[in-house]
Design a protein around this motif. Structure first.
Motif: not given
Length: 280
Positions: A87-92, A102-104, A114-121, A142-145
């Protein structure tokens, strides 16, 4: 005995995101007289521990919409409902397809990451800014979740986006039986929407029922304001919606009480005991 359970944001917390001094004093009075009281919230330990510092809560608290049950005195996760790896892989993959950050949330060695990438909002950044200095939670860019979450129990994914995009992502995931998806408008930032994803094994209702069974309580009385409180209300013997609650919750509530800015929960409990409707 009765178990009293309240949501935090929009319910026990006022519009300043605080438990008022009056509410603290009233709750502590009855807790010290034997009231069984706890909270069930979407928040994590990182913010909850600070928010509840003025309240003498003795029971475990239910956090992240029932994903975890937590001992705030020992700073220890007592129960964790993580998502299945597939399920996690499908979400990613969905995040990649929509070019979304996203915040993972992952738990490893009793610590929340809490893993995250660049903010868009702006809403994403505001969410991060309010929480990034909390001791019990570490934000990691992170670069890759997929690589980042290795060794972690992934318990929650939080996505901020426009309402249309949120609805599209929700439609892509809602048929997965092993996860729960809900989307809401941020009560503190109008026009900002987020999608929350977690294991279907987790819910406020299930966690409250487990705690009630452990405490051997005869009755569950709960308080809330939003859609994610509906399962909790359906499980409880009595469910009270604050005046500022969404219509969907008010429609199934036992009754509607005052607003979160009027100490509604604490005042309800005070009246309950003063009127002699509860025997400790």
């Amino acid at each position: 005995m009765e178990l009293y359970v309240t949501d935090l944001d929009g319910t026990l917390l006022n519009s300043d995101k605080k438990v008022s001094q009056n509410s603290q004093e009233l709750l502590n009075k009855f807790i010290n007289e034997g009231l069984e009281f706890t909270i069930a919230t979407a928040r994590t330990p990182a913010t909850v521990v600070d928010l509840l510092k003025g309240i003498d809560i003795k029971l475990p608290v239910i956090l992240m919409n029932g994903v975890v049950t937590y001992d705030i005195h020992e700073n220890k996760y007592l129960d964790v409902k993580d998502m299945k790896k597939d399920d996690v892989l499908k979400i990613l993959k969905l995040l990649k397809d929509h070019k979304r950050s996203a915040f993972v949330y992952g738990i490893k060695n009793n610590k929340l990451y809490v893993y995250h990438q660049d903010f868009q909002y702006d809403s994403e950044y505001n969410f991060y800014k309010e929480r990034c200095t909390k001791k019990l939670k570490e934000f990691v860019k992170v670069d890759e979740y997929e690589k980042a979450i290795e060794g972690s129990a992934v318990v929650n994914v939080l996505i901020f986006d426009t309402l249309d995009n949120i609805k599209n992502m929700y439609k892509s995931l809602k048929d997965l039986k092993s996860i729960t998806c809900n989307y809401y408008e941020d009560i503190y930032e109008k026009g900002a929407y987020f999608l929350e994803i977690y294991s279907s094994d987790a819910s406020k209702a299930k966690a409250i029922k487990n705690l009630s069974n452990l405490m051997k309580d005869d009755k569950i009385i709960c308080f809330g304001d939003n859609i994610n409180d509906i399962p909790m209300f359906e499980t409880a013997n009595e469910g009270y919606a604050v005046e500022n609650a969404v219509t969907e919750l008010k429609n199934i509530a036992t009754a509607i009480i005052e607003s979160n800015n009027q100490d509604a929960v604490a005042k309800f409990i005070e009246k309950r005991f003063i009127c002699g409707k509860n025997i400790l």
